[in-house]
Design an enzyme around this catalytic site. Structure first.
Site, PDB file in Angstrom:
ATOM      1  N   GLY A  29       0.817  -1.200   0.000  1.00  0.00           N
ATOM      2  CA  GLY A  29       0.000   0.000   0.000  1.00  0.00           C
ATOM      3  C   GLY A  29       0.854   1.254   0.000  1.00  0.00           C
ATOM      4  O   GLY A  29       2.070   1.222  -0.235  1.00  0.00           O
ATOM      5  N   ARG A  30       0.200   2.374   0.316  1.00  0.00           N
ATOM      6  CA  ARG A  30       0.856   3.669   0.219  1.00  0.00           C
ATOM      7  C   ARG A  30       2.024   3.801   1.181  1.00  0.00           C
ATOM      8  O   ARG A  30       3.122   4.226   0.806  1.00  0.00           O
ATOM      9  CB  ARG A  30      -0.177   4.778   0.470  1.00  0.00           C
ATOM     10  CG  ARG A  30      -1.247   4.854  -0.606  1.00  0.00           C
ATOM     11  CD  ARG A  30      -2.433   5.689  -0.180  1.00  0.00           C
ATOM     12  NE  ARG A  30      -3.162   5.091   0.938  1.00  0.00           N
ATOM     13  CZ  ARG A  30      -4.319   5.543   1.399  1.00  0.00           C
ATOM     14  NH1 ARG A  30      -4.869   6.611   0.866  1.00  0.00           N
ATOM     15  NH2 ARG A  30      -4.924   4.943   2.398  1.00  0.00           N
ATOM     16  N   ARG A  76      -1.460  -1.843  12.990  1.00  0.00           N
ATOM     17  CA  ARG A  76      -2.446  -2.192  14.009  1.00  0.00           C
ATOM     18  C   ARG A  76      -1.987  -3.455  14.731  1.00  0.00           C
ATOM     19  O   ARG A  76      -1.494  -4.400  14.099  1.00  0.00           O
ATOM     20  CB  ARG A  76      -3.838  -2.437  13.406  1.00  0.00           C
ATOM     21  CG  ARG A  76      -4.509  -1.204  12.815  1.00  0.00           C
ATOM     22  CD  ARG A  76      -4.856  -0.177  13.885  1.00  0.00           C
ATOM     23  NE  ARG A  76      -5.564   0.974  13.340  1.00  0.00           N
ATOM     24  CZ  ARG A  76      -4.989   2.064  12.847  1.00  0.00           C
ATOM     25  NH1 ARG A  76      -3.659   2.140  12.815  1.00  0.00           N
ATOM     26  NH2 ARG A  76      -5.718   3.063  12.395  1.00  0.00           N
ATOM     27  N   GLU A  89      -5.384   0.156  24.014  1.00  0.00           N
ATOM     28  CA  GLU A  89      -4.833   1.513  24.038  1.00  0.00           C
ATOM     29  C   GLU A  89      -5.782   2.445  24.770  1.00  0.00           C
ATOM     30  O   GLU A  89      -6.997   2.279  24.683  1.00  0.00           O
ATOM     31  CB  GLU A  89      -4.595   2.005  22.601  1.00  0.00           C
ATOM     32  CG  GLU A  89      -3.547   1.213  21.839  1.00  0.00           C
ATOM     33  CD  GLU A  89      -3.242   1.821  20.475  1.00  0.00           C
ATOM     34  OE1 GLU A  89      -3.706   2.950  20.188  1.00  0.00           O
ATOM     35  OE2 GLU A  89      -2.549   1.171  19.685  1.00  0.00           O
ATOM     36  N   HIS A 129       1.597   5.063  19.965  1.00  0.00           N
ATOM     37  CA  HIS A 129       0.732   5.281  18.798  1.00  0.00           C
ATOM     38  C   HIS A 129       0.877   6.718  18.288  1.00  0.00           C
ATOM     39  O   HIS A 129      -0.082   7.484  18.229  1.00  0.00           O
ATOM     40  CB  HIS A 129      -0.725   4.973  19.120  1.00  0.00           C
ATOM     41  CG  HIS A 129      -1.518   4.626  17.883  1.00  0.00           C
ATOM     42  ND1 HIS A 129      -2.641   3.848  17.908  1.00  0.00           N
ATOM     43  CD2 HIS A 129      -1.337   4.960  16.568  1.00  0.00           C
ATOM     44  CE1 HIS A 129      -3.130   3.701  16.682  1.00  0.00           C
ATOM     45  NE2 HIS A 129      -2.345   4.375  15.851  1.00  0.00           N
TER      46      HIS A 129
END
Length: 328
Positions: free
Chosen positions: A153-154, A236, A265, A285
């Site tokens: 992906g990006r 994730r 979290e 995060h």
């Protein structure tokens, strides 16, 4: 409109140029975090437009049912933390720009920072000096090592660019469709799933967390990694089988990890095993948390509020709601 912003921990948003886009609205900013549903319902009782900072607070059905004034939820990126179907039933518009074609360079940069920090043991060396000691162990160079990017992906492709700039050999693994695309674009794809984990000195995860990818990295996959290899996760925590990373690190394969995401979290338990291990770097995060990235993201978020206020909602992820009345 009455706009409420949740979880702006350091009261950062009002310092950004884009905050001026809310000048015509009545804005309330909460800088703490709460999961208490009663407290959230009280805070949001009069809110018409709710601004979320990614997934810091889950917006579920029981809470939504107690928000009579809510008309719009405005945020950016994916939305697994929002019960969108309930929003639709209640006539609440969910606007979220998924920014197709645009990578989160902040996340890619953090990923690369973690790779360098882990391989060269930078946090441990700093801690050693602060404790009055000198060198603490011997790290590893990156040049000529193999960087395994899981996901095409990006963000993964940007991290791959960083790796090549540092002289690393880059190899990808992804879904069958993404592997085919990678080959078409001239990228190096591993010969097999197992070879990807065996041959990579660094494995970095760059996948969205959906049903198909939950737990996609298993204990047996991690056991294939080299004893000197490193696992990096800025995507994730749910991509890794629950409990597998800790068990694998204890078993010695991989030998290191750097993580920015956790099963629960915020992670504030100082006795959590990941926080106590010398071979693990943990960050809270912060992949998307930079002033530059926030200016980009919240320009979109605030534009969505103004578009809705003008009667022309944008980036609506539940467009069927536009044909339904607000039920409150």
């Amino acid at each position: 409109m009455k706009v409420t912003i949740l979880d702006d921990y350091f009261d950062t948003l009002h310092t950004l140029p884009c905050f001026g886009k809310l000048d015509e609205h009545e804005v309330t900013v909460w800088t703490d975090h709460t999961d208490d549903q009663g407290e959230l319902a009280a805070r949001l009782a009069d809110t018409e437009a709710l601004v979320l900072i990614r997934e810091r607070t889950a917006i579920r059905t029981p809470l939504l049912q107690h928000l009579p004034s809510l008309k719009l939820i405005s945020q950016r990126s994916v939305y697994p933390h929002i019960d969108v179907d309930t929003c639709t039933d209640l006539g609440i518009v969910v606007s979220s720009n998924l920014h197709p074609g645009t990578a989160s360079y902040a996340t890619a940069e953090l990923t690369w920072g973690l790779i360098i920090a882990g391989m060269r043991r930078i946090p441990q060396q700093v801690a050693s000096m602060k404790a009055g000691c000198w060198q603490d162990g011997v790290g590893h160079s990156l040049r000529s090592k193999t960087l395994g990017i899981y996901g095409y992906g990006r963000i993964g492709r940007v991290v791959a660019e960083y790796g090549r700039a540092f002289g690393m050999q880059v190899v990808f693994w992804a879904s069958e469709e993404s592997r085919a695309l990678a080959r078409t674009e001239g990228a190096n794809v591993a010969s097999s799933w197992a070879a990807f984990f065996v041959e990579s000195d660094v494995v970095s995860l760059h996948l969205r967390l959906v049903d198909a990818t939950r737990g996609i990295v298993t204990r047996s996959d991690l056991a294939l990694m080299q004893a000197a290899a490193m696992l990096v996760n800025t995507s994730r925590a749910g991509l890794i089988e629950s409990g597998a990373l800790l068990e694998s690190l204890i078993a010695g394969r991989p030998g290191m990890a750097a993580v920015d995401v956790y099963e629960t979290e915020p992670l504030t338990d100082v006795d959590d095993p990941l926080l106590t291990m010398d071979n693990v770097i943990c960050t809270p995060h912060i992949g998307y948390v930079s002033t530059d990235e926030w200016q980009l993201q919240f320009t979109d978020v605030f534009d969505q509020i103004n578009a809705f206020s003008a009667g022309r909602p944008t980036n609506v992820v539940n467009p069927e709601v536009l044909d339904r009345p607000h039920r409150h």
